[in-house]
Design a protein around this motif. Structure first.
Motif, PDB file in Angstrom:
ATOM      1  N   SER A 188       0.827  -1.197   0.000  1.00  0.00           N
ATOM      2  CA  SER A 188       0.000   0.000   0.000  1.00  0.00           C
ATOM      3  C   SER A 188       0.874   1.265   0.000  1.00  0.00           C
ATOM      4  N   ASN A 236      -6.584  -0.280   3.837  1.00  0.00           N
ATOM      5  CA  ASN A 236      -5.916   0.178   2.613  1.00  0.00           C
ATOM      6  C   ASN A 236      -6.531   1.472   2.066  1.00  0.00           C
ATOM      7  N   LYS A 237      -5.660   2.470   1.903  1.00  0.00           N
ATOM      8  CA  LYS A 237      -6.126   3.804   1.514  1.00  0.00           C
ATOM      9  C   LYS A 237      -6.808   3.803   0.150  1.00  0.00           C
ATOM     10  N   HIS A 238      -6.173   3.149  -0.820  1.00  0.00           N
ATOM     11  CA  HIS A 238      -6.712   3.158  -2.180  1.00  0.00           C
ATOM     12  C   HIS A 238      -8.082   2.474  -2.226  1.00  0.00           C
ATOM     13  N   GLU A 260      -2.028  -3.545  -6.653  1.00  0.00           N
ATOM     14  CA  GLU A 260      -3.083  -2.915  -5.847  1.00  0.00           C
ATOM     15  C   GLU A 260      -4.232  -2.427  -6.732  1.00  0.00           C
ATOM     16  N   GLU A 313       1.044   3.954  -3.085  1.00  0.00           N
ATOM     17  CA  GLU A 313       0.707   5.370  -2.852  1.00  0.00           C
ATOM     18  C   GLU A 313       1.833   6.281  -3.327  1.00  0.00           C
ATOM     19  N   THR A 361      -7.988  -3.907  -6.434  1.00  0.00           N
ATOM     20  CA  THR A 361      -9.042  -2.931  -6.101  1.00  0.00           C
ATOM     21  C   THR A 361     -10.119  -2.889  -7.183  1.00  0.00           C
TER      22      THR A 361
END
Ligand code: KG4
Ligand code: ZN
Length: 396
Positions: free
Chosen positions: A236, A329-331, A297, A240, A301
């Motif tokens: 992650s 997870n931010k995304h 990622e 990013e 996603t």
């Protein structure tokens, strides 16, 4: 109401004491004491969790964690040694005979603290690593005997789902009434599930992974890239970084089951695709790691988002949440938020509080608070079950 919660399903040993106040419209929860011991350092060398090592470590630290929690909650230490009858001692020793020295430690601890004010003990009894689960279950049962407090077995995935509905307000956790049906995407190291909750305690699994869980894929891909365990947060961070720098990779990974006519997932092929792509590369440097992390990622996603879109369309859910370690997870969080805002404005997206996403005891206590109201099922005889399913609870 006060709940002592215990979680030992995988590689986190966790204990907490919650005070729970429920009204018609909301539940407010104060964390009186909270202690967690992560075994990550121990398992790092194997690149994954070793069940028997996890079991031993849980047994080693649980009494200590309980002590920390009671001290934090200001539970009084006993001036005189509390006596435990010989037959009770015998029962506790029998219950904990396989838990390496835990009985002895617990019995000597019991004499130190006055019986705290606790209404119920909540403990994870599955799913997870069965030897690890048994430690928590037997520990809870032993405490229940010693203090004469009932025990409530809790499903770990239900813990991830329901704790995702809690928000932090003025240092307390608050759960407002949630519009139902609720769709939950549960993404962790062991599970990838789309769950529909039409009423509390009744779950329908709309789809799940056919092979690896998404968190497992994150961890395995990270290992291939030479990143430490657990790999999810590492991937992650790198992804990013790549996004911020506008780096575009030249790697193309598949999006497994993106257009399949169901709500199931598959991540094993994506992981293998990374393996083959890496074989073509001479040396794995930071640049390569960053590009693979980004593409992996994005691929994971996209699949998760497509399945949630299909499930929201089919289920007519009014609320949507994500839960489990990968929901940190931010995304993934950003994409789920955008999906709801852009395509499902009638659906309330309830992103989980970050500190509750990876395994912890608070999520188990929160679930007990729900159950306490409507589905209280105290038991003295329940077992740990590594494959415990959410759907089996349907109709309970
Ligand atoms: O829920 P959890 O703590 O344990 C299980 O019940 O399995 O989830 C652990 C998983 C691990 O696979 C870990 O790599 C992943 O959650 N994880 C993440 C992130 N933080 C934890 N995956 C992706 N991005 C993250 N930020
Ligand atoms: Zn978990």
């Amino acid at each position: 109401m006060r709940v002592l919660a215990i979680e030992t399903s995988c590689d986190e040993s966790a204990v907490c004491l919650l005070s729970i106040n429920t009204s018609a419209t909301k539940t407010r929860i104060s964390i009186l004491g909270n202690a967690l011991h992560s075994q990550i350092k121990l398992h790092e060398q194997y690149g994954g969790v070793f069940p028997m090592v996890a079991k031993r470590e849980h047994a080693r630290v649980l009494t200590h964690l309980l002590k920390l929690v009671l001290k934090e909650a200001d539970s009084p230490v006993s001036r005189k040694r509390e006596s435990v009858s010989a037959s009770l001692q015998q029962n506790v020793k029998k219950l904990l005979e396989r838990e390496d020295g835990l009985a002895q430690e617990l019995l000597s601890f019991i004499s130190e603290f006055k019986k705290p004010k606790i209404d119920c003990i909540a403990v994870t009894n599955g799913p997870g690593l069965e030897p690890a689960l048994w430690v928590g279950v037997n520990f809870a049962k032993a405490l229940s005997l010693l203090w004469d407090i009932p025990v409530l077995p809790i499903n770990h995935m239900e813990g991830h789902l329901l704790s995702s509905l809690a928000t932090v307000k003025e240092g307390q956790l608050e759960i407002k009434k949630t519009k139902l049906p609720l769709l939950g995407l549960l993404i962790s190291g062991g599970h990838t599930e789309l769950v529909l909750m039409k009423k509390f305690g009744s779950y329908k699994i709309l789809g799940q992974t056919r092979d690896d869980a998404v968190g497992e894929a994150f961890d395995k891909v990270a290992r291939m890239l030479g990143l430490p365990y657990p790999g999810g947060p590492e991937i992650s961070k790198l992804a990013e970084h790549a996004r911020q720098r506008n780096i575009r990779g030249d790697i193309a990974l598949p999006r497994p089951m993106l257009h399949s006519d169901n709500f199931d997932f598959s991540f094993a092929g994506l992981k293998t695709a990374v393996l083959y792509a890496l074989k073509k590369i001479e040396s794995i440097n930071d640049d390569v790691r960053m590009k693979f992390a980004l593409e992996f990622e994005n691929a994971a996603t996209e699949v998760l988002t497509a399945k949630v879109r299909a499930a929201l369309n089919a289920s007519k859910a009014l609320s949507f949440t994500i839960g489990g370690g990968v929901s940190a997870n931010k995304h993934i969080r950003t994409q789920m938020q955008a999906l709801c805002e852009n395509e499902f404005p009638e659906v309330t997206f309830l992103p989980p509080t970050k500190s509750l996403t990876t395994d912890n005891a608070v999520m188990i206590g929160i679930t007990a608070a729900y159950k306490f109201k409507t589905h209280k099922r105290y038991s003295k005889t329940f077992k740990a079950n590594g494959n415990l399913s959410l759907q089996k609870q349907k109709g309970k």
